[in-house]
Motif scaffolding. Structure first.
Motif, PDB file in Angstrom:
ATOM      1  N   THR A   4      72.092  69.508  40.291  1.00 47.45           N
ATOM      2  CA  THR A   4      71.269  68.671  41.170  1.00 47.45           C
ATOM      3  C   THR A   4      69.850  69.220  41.196  1.00 47.45           C
ATOM      4  OG1 THR A   4      73.178  68.148  42.513  1.00 47.45           O
ATOM      5  CG2 THR A   4      71.032  67.764  43.519  1.00 47.45           C
ATOM      6  N   VAL A   7      66.966  65.872  45.636  1.00 47.03           N
ATOM      7  CA  VAL A   7      67.879  65.518  46.736  1.00 47.03           C
ATOM      8  C   VAL A   7      67.225  64.436  47.588  1.00 47.03           C
ATOM      9  CG1 VAL A   7      68.920  66.354  48.882  1.00 47.03           C
ATOM     10  CG2 VAL A   7      68.981  67.779  46.829  1.00 47.03           C
ATOM     11  N   ALA A  25      65.630  70.296  44.871  1.00 44.35           N
ATOM     12  CA  ALA A  25      66.886  70.839  45.394  1.00 44.35           C
ATOM     13  C   ALA A  25      66.687  72.135  46.175  1.00 44.35           C
ATOM     14  CB  ALA A  25      67.882  71.031  44.250  1.00 44.35           C
TER      15      ALA A  25
END
Ligand code: GLU
Ligand code: MG
Length: 429
Positions: A4, A7, A25
């Motif tokens: 990831t 976000v 992230a």
């Protein structure tokens, strides 16, 4: 799984549009503990991007969108998303936080001895990338062919949903041209509303990979099929026994089950502005569309606002109530809160529903209560509804009324086809 990198976290405003912020992230902890800034006026942004400022919700001040890292879902390679809560700067929840309102309603249901599960259906319409019709060939409602012609997309959607941790019950091509339906697995009410937003994100990203867009408008094209956002609700008592089954009332309803249905139907005209309040909503909500335009209930009656889905061997999740009037312009948190809150109000008051309607409501010969006939009437009814005020809180009622009144001003005298076109992608993620 790809790492990831980005976000996202979002809230849903009073007009049903999800709005979000994104961070690298490494800033996840700040998104969780401090939150990302959003003007209080975010709550009253309108479907056309204008702002229905109220005395309380203006250009001064700041709210914080906070997410819980435990709720992070992978929605694209490198992208995680979580549902957001809207907080005030002092740390308390904003009264405009739909997720907070629903959390409170769930707790209130529990204090009345009721536990709820909710499952959402998402109807949507595939569009070409430029927002027109996705296909022109003949359409077969629920056709084997029409689903298989989209099998690559449906396979991708199934994979993407699994990766995102989104439970799917069913998916198929629907009645309307290029219309799809995705039914989500039942879960607790807050997660069910979170899942509506997650499903819209996942569907939107998968469609884009296939060169398509997806509309969650109640009426994407004037004169064509509308999109519903039906909600299924089941209730259990403090001992975990279902209240919609196993009793001595009609179709096994317990007294609490009957009272829940009565509460939902009694409050329905006043809550229509929450369930189906947009400038397009009432054009979908007409008899013959299976949208539940008649204020009544009936076992498996698809023209009744409340369809009782019976328990027994043909029901995977037991007996439940399907509220059909809801459309995708609704804020899913507020729609679920209204549904559950009005059911609980019915149980607390010990209401009894009118007899069920076991035929097409238009052929029942009964005078049924009327729904508001226009968007303005729906707003007036919402403002006058004691259940709306009790369940959603006065600030939310005022916010919903403000954004929908703006729609009356902007779209009220415009040709329907123009409004349908202007709002075709308004509720897409
Ligand atoms: N499209 C219909 C609606 O607007 C629902 C059709 C169905 O029963 O699935 O609610
Ligand atoms: Mg359907």
């Amino acid at each position: 799984m790809a790492e990831t990198v980005l976000v996202g976290g979002s809230i849903v405003d009073m007009s049903g549009v999800a709005r979000g912020k994104y961070v690298p992230a490494a800033r996840l902890d700040a998104f969780h503990k401090v939150g990302m800034g959003a003007s209080p006026s975010w709550s009253v942004f309108c479907v056309d991007g204008s702002i229905a400022f109220t005395p309380e919700l203006g250009v001064v001040g700041d709210n914080r969108i906070r997410i819980d890292p435990a709720n992070l879902h992978t929605v694209e390679d490198g992208v995680g998303w979580a549902p957001g809560d809207l907080h005030l700067q002092d740390g308390g929840r904003s009264p405009m936080c739909g997720r907070g309102v629903l959390t409170r309603v769930v707790e209130d249901a529990r204090s009345a001895g009721l536990t709820a599960r909710v499952g959402a259906e998402l109807e949507c319409t595939l569009l070409s990338a430029d927002g027109g019709h996705a296909s022109t060939g003949p359409w077969a409602p629920y056709g084997v062919r029409t689903s298989l012609e989209r099998s690559a997309l449906l396979v991708d959607l199934t994979v993407a949903a699994e990766r995102a941790g989104l439970g799917l019950e069913q998916l198929h091509t629907e009645y309307g041209h290029d219309q799809l339906e995705v039914s989500l697995s039942p879960t607790d009410p807050v997660s069910a509303a979170d899942d509506v937003v997650l499903a819209r994100i996942v569907l939107g990203r998968v469609a884009a990979r296939h060169g398509l867009a997806v509309s969650f408008s109640p009426l994407p094209f004037a004169g064509e099929a509308g999109n519903g956002a039906h909600l299924h609700l089941s209730l259990a008592d403090a001992d975990g026994r279902p209240v919609l089954d196993g009793g001595t009332g009609p179709h096994g309803l317990t007294p609490a089950g009957e009272a829940a249905i009565a509460g939902i139907l009694d409050a329905l005209p006043g809550l229509l502005g929450v369930y189906a309040g947009s400038a397009l909503s009432l054009r979908r909500l007409v008899p013959g569309n299976w949208a539940g335009a008649a204020v009544c209930w009936g076992l498996e009656n698809r023209e009744a606002a409340v369809r009782l889905v019976g328990g027994g061997p043909a029901s995977a999740h037991g007996a439940n109530i399907e509220l059909k009037v809801v459309d995708p312009s609704a804020n899913p948190y507020l729609a679920v809160a209204a549904l559950l809150g009005s059911a609980v109000a019915g149980v607390r008051a010990g209401l009894s529903p009118a007899d069920e309607v076991a035929v097409h409501p238009g052929e029942s010969g009964r005078e049924l209560p009327q729904l508001p006939a226009s968007q303005s009437e729906a707003i007036d009814a919402l403002e006058a509804s004691a259940v709306a005020r009790d369940v959603l809180g006065a600030p939310v009622v005022a916010g919903v009324a403000a954004v929908r009144r703006r729609e009356v001003e902007v779209f009220g005298s415009q040709p329907l086809a123009d409004t349908a076109e202007a709002l075709r992608l308004a509720w897409s993620c």
